[in-house]
Design a protein around this motif. Structure first.
Motif, PDB file in Angstrom:
ATOM      1  N   ASP A 145       0.843  -1.212   0.000  1.00  0.00           N
ATOM      2  CA  ASP A 145       0.000   0.000   0.000  1.00  0.00           C
ATOM      3  C   ASP A 145       0.876   1.260   0.000  1.00  0.00           C
ATOM      4  OD1 ASP A 145      -2.084  -1.793   0.265  1.00  0.00           O
ATOM      5  OD2 ASP A 145      -2.332  -1.458   2.428  1.00  0.00           O
ATOM      6  N   ARG A 186      -1.301  -2.427  -4.219  1.00  0.00           N
ATOM      7  CA  ARG A 186      -2.061  -2.444  -2.965  1.00  0.00           C
ATOM      8  C   ARG A 186      -2.444  -3.877  -2.590  1.00  0.00           C
ATOM      9  NH1 ARG A 186      -3.410   2.591  -1.297  1.00  0.00           N
ATOM     10  NH2 ARG A 186      -2.926   4.178  -2.857  1.00  0.00           N
ATOM     11  N   ASN A 187      -2.636  -4.077  -1.283  1.00  0.00           N
ATOM     12  CA  ASN A 187      -3.042  -5.393  -0.763  1.00  0.00           C
ATOM     13  C   ASN A 187      -2.032  -6.500  -1.039  1.00  0.00           C
ATOM     14  OD1 ASN A 187      -5.563  -4.530   0.308  1.00  0.00           O
ATOM     15  ND2 ASN A 187      -6.300  -4.405  -1.807  1.00  0.00           N
TER      16      ASN A 187
END
Ligand code: MG
Ligand code: MG
Length: 252
Positions: A145, A186-187
Motif C-alpha cells: 500500500d 495495494r493489498n
C-alpha cells in the motif's frame, strides 16, 4: 522476519531518531555555497557523538563517511569529499545514528542558495510523496500500500521512481526486514503490525527512473544526469497509525 519492538526498544529507537532529527537541524544553516561535503560530514559526526550516539553509516559495509551527501544527479550514497556546494545545487543528506545499539535513519534534500523552478518542483513533490506513503501506515495495512501510493503520486507528477533502492525495517540493525519499495501493488506484501519500525524513503528523479553506480562503487547517479531527491523518515507503527521517530514531533 519482521520484529515487533518492545516498549524499551521503542524508547531507544525514539532517542536515536531524535538525534538524527537534531543533526539535520544542526546542519541546515551550514548548507551554503562554498562548504565542502567533507566539512558537513565532520560537523555531523561531531554532533552525533556529542549526543552519545555513533554515526550508523561510518564503516557500514566499508562506507567511508558518517553521512551520505548526494548532489544534483547523485541519487544516494554520495561520499563526502572536497567537493564544494555551489549556488543552485540540491543536496540529499542521509543521516543515521546509533544510540545504545538502536538506529535512526532519515534523509532530506536541500536547495543550496537559489535553485531552479524544476529543482523546487522535484523537492516539493518528493517530500510530499514521503507523506503520501506514510499516510498508508496503520496496523492491518500492507507494505504494498505504501509503495503503490508513492508510485501513483510520482507518476501523476511525472517523476521517475528509483526501484533499485528501497526502504527497510529499522532496529538494532540499520537495515532489517521488511523491504519497503517505493512502488508496488495495494493489498500485497507483509501486513503492518503495531510495534514494527520502518524507514520509508522515496527517491524520485526529474527524468528517467534509470540509475547507475559510479566507479567508487557507492554513488548512485541518474541515467540521464537530471536531478534526484530523497526524503526519508523512520516511523513506528502505532495502535491507530504511525509515529515519526525522526521528525520534530518526537521530543525524545
Ligand atoms: Mg537513510
Ligand atoms: Mg534508510
Amino acid at each position: 522476519m519482521i520484529s515487533i519492538k518492545s516498549e524499551y526498544e521503542l524508547s531507544l529507537l525514539k532517542e536515536a531518531g531524535h538525534i538524527v532529527y537534531l543533526t539535520h537541524q544542526y546542519l541546515k544553516p551550514y548548507i551554503k555555497p562554498g562548504i565542502t561535503t567533507k566539512e558537513l560530514d565532520k560537523l555531523a559526526e561531531d554532533f552525533i557523538r556529542s549526543k552519545g550516539a555513533t554515526p550508523s553509516f561510518l564503516n557500514y559495509n566499508g562506507f567511508p563517511g558518517s553521512i551520505c551527501t548526494s548532489i544534483n544527479n547523485e541519487v544516494v550514497h554520495g561520499i563526502p569529499s572536497k567537493r564544494k556546494l555551489r549556488n543552485g545545487d540540491i543536496i540529499s543528506i542521509d543521516i543515521g545514528a546509533c544510540y545504545k545499539g538502536y538506529h535512526g535513519d532519515s534523509a532530506w534534500s536541500y536547495g543550496v542558495g537559489t535553485i531552479s523552478k524544476e529543482k523546487e518542483y522535484l523537492l516539493k513533490h518528493t517530500e510530499e510523496s514521503l507523506y503520501v506513503g506514510l499516510n498508508e501506515i496503520k496496523p492491518g495495512a500492507r507494505i504494498g500500500d505504501i509503495g503503490a501510493a508513492i508510485e501513483e503520486y510520482a507518476k501523476y507528477h511525472h517523476l521517475g521512481v528509483v526501484k533499485e533502492l528501497v526502504g527497510h525495517g529499522v532496529g538494532s540493525h540499520l537495515h532489517e526486514d521488511p523491504e519497503v519499495p517505493n512502488y508496488g501493488k495495494r493489498n500485497t506484501g507483509p501486513v503492518l503490525k503495531e510495534g514494527m519500525v520502518i524507514a520509508v524513503e522515496p527517491m524520485l528523479n526529474l527524468g528517467t527512473a534509470e540509475v547507475f553506480i559510479l566507479d567508487d562503487d557507492w554513488t548512485i547517479i541518474t541515467g540521464d544526469d537530471k536531478p534526484s531527491a530523497h526524503f526519508e523518515h523512520t516511523v513506528a507503527v502505532t495502535k491507530d497509525g504511525y509515529k515519526i521517530l525522526t521528525g520534530d514531533d518526537n521530543c525524545g
